[in-house]
Design a protein around this motif. Sequence first.
Motif, short mmCIF file in Angstrom:
data_model
loop_
_atom_site.label_atom_id
_atom_site.label_comp_id
_atom_site.label_asym_id
_atom_site.label_seq_id
_atom_site.Cartn_x
_atom_site.Cartn_y
_atom_site.Cartn_z
N LEU A 476 70.17 49.09 34.13
CA LEU A 476 68.90 48.49 33.69
C LEU A 476 68.48 49.05 32.33
O LEU A 476 68.01 48.33 31.46
CB LEU A 476 67.81 48.77 34.74
N VAL A 477 68.69 50.35 32.16
CA VAL A 477 68.36 50.98 30.88
C VAL A 477 69.25 50.38 29.78
O VAL A 477 68.78 50.07 28.68
CB VAL A 477 68.54 52.52 30.95
N GLY A 478 70.51 50.19 30.12
CA GLY A 478 71.45 49.62 29.15
C GLY A 478 71.02 48.22 28.72
O GLY A 478 71.05 47.88 27.53
N ALA A 479 70.61 47.42 29.69
CA ALA A 479 70.19 46.05 29.38
C ALA A 479 68.92 46.06 28.52
O ALA A 479 68.79 45.30 27.55
CB ALA A 479 69.95 45.28 30.67
N PHE A 480 67.99 46.96 28.85
CA PHE A 480 66.75 47.06 28.08
C PHE A 480 67.07 47.45 26.63
O PHE A 480 66.56 46.85 25.68
CB PHE A 480 65.84 48.12 28.73
N CYS A 481 67.94 48.44 26.46
CA CYS A 481 68.24 48.93 25.11
C CYS A 481 69.06 47.92 24.31
O CYS A 481 68.88 47.79 23.10
CB CYS A 481 68.96 50.27 25.18
N ALA A 482 69.94 47.20 25.00
CA ALA A 482 70.75 46.21 24.28
C ALA A 482 69.86 45.13 23.67
O ALA A 482 70.20 44.53 22.65
CB ALA A 482 71.77 45.59 25.23
N ALA A 483 68.72 44.91 24.30
CA ALA A 483 67.81 43.87 23.79
C ALA A 483 67.00 44.36 22.59
O ALA A 483 66.44 43.56 21.85
CB ALA A 483 66.86 43.44 24.90
N GLN A 484 66.93 45.66 22.39
CA GLN A 484 66.11 46.21 21.29
C GLN A 484 66.77 45.90 19.94
O GLN A 484 67.97 46.06 19.78
CB GLN A 484 65.93 47.72 21.43
N GLY A 485 65.98 45.51 19.00
CA GLY A 485 66.50 45.26 17.65
C GLY A 485 67.07 43.87 17.51
O GLY A 485 67.40 43.43 16.42
N CYS A 486 67.20 43.14 18.64
CA CYS A 486 67.72 41.78 18.56
C CYS A 486 66.63 40.83 18.12
O CYS A 486 66.89 39.79 17.54
CB CYS A 486 68.27 41.34 19.91
N THR A 487 65.41 41.21 18.36
CA THR A 487 64.29 40.40 17.88
C THR A 487 63.32 41.35 17.20
O THR A 487 63.31 42.53 17.45
CB THR A 487 63.56 39.71 19.04
N GLY A 488 62.51 40.81 16.35
CA GLY A 488 61.46 41.65 15.75
C GLY A 488 61.95 42.42 14.54
O GLY A 488 61.88 41.92 13.43
N HIS A 489 62.49 43.59 14.74
CA HIS A 489 62.81 44.45 13.61
C HIS A 489 64.17 44.12 13.01
O HIS A 489 65.13 43.92 13.71
CB HIS A 489 62.81 45.90 14.07
N THR A 490 64.21 44.11 11.71
CA THR A 490 65.49 43.90 11.04
C THR A 490 66.07 45.27 10.70
O THR A 490 65.42 46.09 10.09
CB THR A 490 65.29 43.11 9.74
#
Length: 501
Positions: A476-490
């Motif tokens: 679950l932590v992996g899935a949460f982190c994989a989503a970070q940076g994919c939207t929002g921040h460049t």
Amino acid sequence: MTGRRTVIRGGLVLDPEGRTALQDVLIEDGRILAIVNPGFEVSDDAEILSAADQMLIPGLISAHTHSHGALSRGAIDDRVSLEMFLTGQGASTRSRGTDDKYLSAALSAAEMIRKGCTACFDLTVEIPGPSQQGISAVARAYHNAGMRAVVAPMIADRTIYQALPGLLDALPDELRSHCAGLSAAPIEDTISACSDILENWEFDRRWIRPALGPTIPLHCSDEFLIACARLASEHGIPLQTHLAESRAQAALGRTRYGKSLIEHLEELGILSERLSAAHVIWLDDNDIARLGQSGVRVAHNPSSNLRLGSGVAPVRKMLRNGVTVGVGTDASNTSDGQNMFEAARLASYLSRIDGFASDEWISAHEAFHLATEGSAQVLGFEKIGRLTAGYEADIVFLRLDRPHFVPLRSPLIQMVFAENGASVHTVMIGGRIVFHDGTLLTLDESLLRRQAQEAASRLDQANAGTYASAATVARLVGAFCAAQGCTGHTLPRKLNLTCEA
Ligand SMILES: [Zn+2]
């Protein structure tokens, strides 16, 4: 009056410029006295060592590792990102007694020496928190191995669930309350334990020195980071942290601080020559300039960065900005062989996929320089990392009868691009031979092996419940982190990581 003298005769000596020549090395009291043409006459009482058909290189220096990783080898699934790894790390390091901490460090030191590494910067974790006894056990393992080391308690005052903003909310209800209830050791306890460790350091600092390792900025409150920096400054010792190692760290750093991790550390007054930062992948040009201006040193860990899918560090850009860069392996459970030859080779190879013209690639000579003299600067040792008069006699003898040295034309290139440690014949540290002809002379490796297997069975049994729950949460932590940076921040470091639309 002269001290104990040794002469190494007939070796192909690698000089700091990357050239080689057949020379004799004169050593006195553990330091290189002179490197001279063959046949140099010495007094009768000098010890003579032959290095015929061998190349002499300075010992490699790992700018970043974790001795606790040795006893955790093979304990965590192979396809884990950094944050998934961190979620499971507690399971593989808890329940350890002082003997286990010594054992893990001894295994780690033995592995490094076998592969030609003579000094390292070790961030070592203890659960629930650092202790003088535990850190002493680790330092004693290096002392007994005959290796140089900087030993830093790896510390934090937040759990991963407190560290990563939004993570708890992303967990299912039944896990959220459990994870929210976990806590790290209180700041006062950790800082006071570190203070005791530093005040009672019992090891010869020519060999083994203390440092502090606030592990990851997001995992440390500002108050904690400032307290660590103050303590390090009071004791005149280095600090090392993991910085912008994963895309999730960089993105969540912006969420928490409203700025980059590097800007945040600058604002706290922590960027300085005292600080070294491991990994340093996800940063922009302004961050790189800040590192260069402040004198922060970087430990580049290419094998670990690939193993955990973290990314490719912009080493050429850092060097252009005047950043001192060393090379490390990271622990033997994140890059699994603690092989500094491999790390140096990857440091060179990975620079080639960064879009630079070939004359900007990191050359074999440059990679070797980073893995020796660059790392020495990260450790803060002034006289290691090169074969020159006045330097410590930390010397690795490589057999030249191995396939990658035949025919021999460019010894340095052939070594950096093909050596895997199998040619290491002899390792001398401070003038003392610690490894020779396949045998480690300072530690009983067969005993270590038996103890390691026994410890692994005992610890796996003791920690079975924690492993099982960590494995579920890690996904679950992996899935949460994989989503970070994919939207929002460049973020500037582009990788082939798929972002769901
Ligand atoms: Zn690390």
